[in-house]
Design a protein around this motif. Structure first.
Motif, PDB file in Angstrom:
ATOM      1  N   UNK A 113       0.851  -1.191   0.000  1.00 27.31           N
ATOM      2  CA  UNK A 113       0.000   0.000   0.000  1.00 27.31           C
ATOM      3  C   UNK A 113       0.884   1.239   0.000  1.00 27.31           C
ATOM      4  N   UNK A 114       0.625   2.133  -0.916  1.00 22.71           N
ATOM      5  CA  UNK A 114       1.370   3.388  -0.980  1.00 22.71           C
ATOM      6  C   UNK A 114       0.371   4.539  -1.032  1.00 22.71           C
ATOM      7  N   UNK A 115       0.810   5.686  -0.559  1.00 18.67           N
ATOM      8  CA  UNK A 115      -0.018   6.889  -0.578  1.00 18.67           C
ATOM      9  C   UNK A 115       0.657   7.925  -1.447  1.00 18.67           C
ATOM     10  N   UNK A 116      -0.013   8.328  -2.523  1.00 21.52           N
ATOM     11  CA  UNK A 116       0.548   9.334  -3.419  1.00 21.52           C
ATOM     12  C   UNK A 116       0.826  10.620  -2.635  1.00 21.52           C
ATOM     13  N   UNK A 117       1.906  11.330  -2.953  1.00 19.18           N
ATOM     14  CA  UNK A 117       2.770  11.107  -4.114  1.00 19.18           C
ATOM     15  C   UNK A 117       3.907  10.115  -3.895  1.00 19.18           C
ATOM     16  N   UNK A 118       3.972   9.487  -2.720  1.00 22.90           N
ATOM     17  CA  UNK A 118       5.120   8.627  -2.395  1.00 22.90           C
ATOM     18  C   UNK A 118       4.898   7.206  -2.913  1.00 22.90           C
ATOM     19  N   UNK A 120       1.981  12.453  -9.334  1.00 18.87           N
ATOM     20  CA  UNK A 120       2.119  11.000  -9.292  1.00 18.87           C
ATOM     21  C   UNK A 120       3.557  10.569  -9.022  1.00 18.87           C
ATOM     22  N   UNK A 121       4.332  11.435  -8.385  1.00 20.14           N
ATOM     23  CA  UNK A 121       5.710  11.109  -8.013  1.00 20.14           C
ATOM     24  C   UNK A 121       6.133  12.054  -6.894  1.00 20.14           C
ATOM     25  N   UNK A 122       7.089  11.595  -6.075  1.00 21.69           N
ATOM     26  CA  UNK A 122       7.540  12.428  -4.955  1.00 21.69           C
ATOM     27  C   UNK A 122       9.012  12.789  -5.051  1.00 21.69           C
ATOM     28  N   UNK A 123       9.663  12.404  -6.139  1.00 22.90           N
ATOM     29  CA  UNK A 123      11.072  12.748  -6.345  1.00 22.90           C
ATOM     30  C   UNK A 123      11.267  13.202  -7.783  1.00 22.90           C
ATOM     31  N   UNK A 124      12.248  14.077  -7.985  1.00 19.60           N
ATOM     32  CA  UNK A 124      12.542  14.522  -9.347  1.00 19.60           C
ATOM     33  C   UNK A 124      13.934  15.134  -9.406  1.00 19.60           C
ATOM     34  N   UNK A 125      14.423  15.308 -10.622  1.00 19.31           N
ATOM     35  CA  UNK A 125      15.683  15.999 -10.851  1.00 19.31           C
ATOM     36  C   UNK A 125      15.386  17.351 -11.494  1.00 19.31           C
ATOM     37  N   UNK A 140      18.646  16.997  -6.997  1.00 14.37           N
ATOM     38  CA  UNK A 140      17.508  16.093  -6.785  1.00 14.37           C
ATOM     39  C   UNK A 140      16.606  16.709  -5.718  1.00 14.37           C
ATOM     40  N   UNK A 141      15.318  16.768  -6.034  1.00 14.19           N
ATOM     41  CA  UNK A 141      14.325  17.311  -5.123  1.00 14.19           C
ATOM     42  C   UNK A 141      13.361  16.195  -4.712  1.00 14.19           C
ATOM     43  N   UNK A 142      12.767  16.364  -3.536  1.00 11.61           N
ATOM     44  CA  UNK A 142      11.794  15.375  -3.087  1.00 11.61           C
ATOM     45  C   UNK A 142      10.722  16.062  -2.250  1.00 11.61           C
ATOM     46  N   UNK A 143       9.641  15.355  -2.055  1.00  8.88           N
ATOM     47  CA  UNK A 143       8.557  15.824  -1.204  1.00  8.88           C
ATOM     48  C   UNK A 143       8.559  15.005   0.078  1.00  8.88           C
ATOM     49  N   UNK A 144       8.618  15.685   1.226  1.00  8.77           N
ATOM     50  CA  UNK A 144       8.563  14.997   2.512  1.00  8.77           C
ATOM     51  C   UNK A 144       7.209  14.323   2.682  1.00  8.77           C
ATOM     52  N   UNK A 145       7.128  13.427   3.646  1.00 13.03           N
ATOM     53  CA  UNK A 145       5.871  12.722   3.904  1.00 13.03           C
ATOM     54  C   UNK A 145       4.787  13.709   4.341  1.00 13.03           C
ATOM     55  N   UNK A 146       3.537  13.295   4.184  1.00 11.68           N
ATOM     56  CA  UNK A 146       2.410  14.134   4.581  1.00 11.68           C
ATOM     57  C   UNK A 146       2.519  14.515   6.060  1.00 11.68           C
ATOM     58  N   UNK A 158       6.106  18.925   2.139  1.00  8.21           N
ATOM     59  CA  UNK A 158       7.014  20.053   1.925  1.00  8.21           C
ATOM     60  C   UNK A 158       8.177  19.663   1.012  1.00  8.21           C
ATOM     61  N   UNK A 159       8.553  20.623   0.182  1.00  2.13           N
ATOM     62  CA  UNK A 159       9.663  20.414  -0.747  1.00  2.13           C
ATOM     63  C   UNK A 159      10.988  20.401  -0.008  1.00  2.13           C
TER      64      UNK A 159
END
Length: 204
Positions: free
Chosen positions: A61-66, A126-131, A179-185, A197-198
């Motif tokens: 089970x995953x919760x978007x965006x992670x 639909x993603x929590x990490x990016x470049x 590389x950037x990411x979104x922290x957990x909810x 948060x970014x």
């Protein structure tokens, strides 16, 4: 067994680390959790630039965006890429955002002036990490004993935390691959809704 390139190692509470990887075979980003779904301990061996052969299972089970979470069953170190080879690999194989901060995460970011950038539940990518390669310098500063970076021009004055394990630098020049990411909810104090948060994981 998939070959996974380690692309980030970030600090978490309790001395744990978040390990970001890129599955070379499927060309998908993965986040390497333990076999029981916990965060990796600070003693975890994975280092940025290393390639590991990793047997992993998708998290049930995953919760978007992670959506990148996977459960590591076993792993064997294979090799290490030189820094220039790592950068070239990312540029050739991964999606890279170029330009303004508003392009990150498909435009879902809120960038309130002088405050931390974030997403909310109204627009979840639909993603929590990016470049990313920023069009302007990213400037280091400290607030509340935390390292942060600022994206500042005539249109934006946004900031985000630095979560990497390498020492911060004063300026990350425009055009640098990061590389950037979104922290957990998380629900901030006095807030009524959750946010992700970014944060900056590192640079290449």
């Amino acid at each position: 067994m998939p070959s996974v390139l380690i692309v980030s190692r970030t600090r978490m509470k309790g001395g744990n680390v978040c390990i970001g990887g890129f599955d070379i075979d499927s060309k998908e980003s993965v986040r390497l959790l333990t076999s029981n779904g916990s965060n990796q301990l600070g003693s975890a061996p994975y280092r940025v630039g290393e390639i590991w052969d990793i047997n992993y299972l998708p998290r049930s089970t995953v919760t978007a965006p992670h959506i990148e979470d996977v459960l590591v069953q076993s792993g064997t170190f294979y090799s290490t890429l030189a820094s220039t080879d790592l950068q070239n690999f990312i540029l050739q194989n991964c999606n890279v955002y170029n330009g303004s901060i508003d392009k990150l995460f498909d435009g879902a970011l809120h960038t309130p002036t002088g405050h931390a950038a974030y997403i909310d539940s109204q627009n979840v990518p639909n993603h929590s990490v990016c470049f990313w390669r920023s069009d302007i310098d990213l400037l280091h500063f400290q607030a509340f004993e935390k390292h942060k970076y600022r994206y500042y021009n005539f249109d934006y004055d946004a900031c985000f935390s630095y979560a990497g394990t390498e020492p911060p630098v004063d300026v990350i020049p425009a055009g640098t691959l990061v590389r950037m990411s979104l922290a957990r909810w998380w629900t901030p104090p006095e807030a009524v809704s959750q946010a992700c948060y970014l944060q900056l994981s590192g640079w290449y």
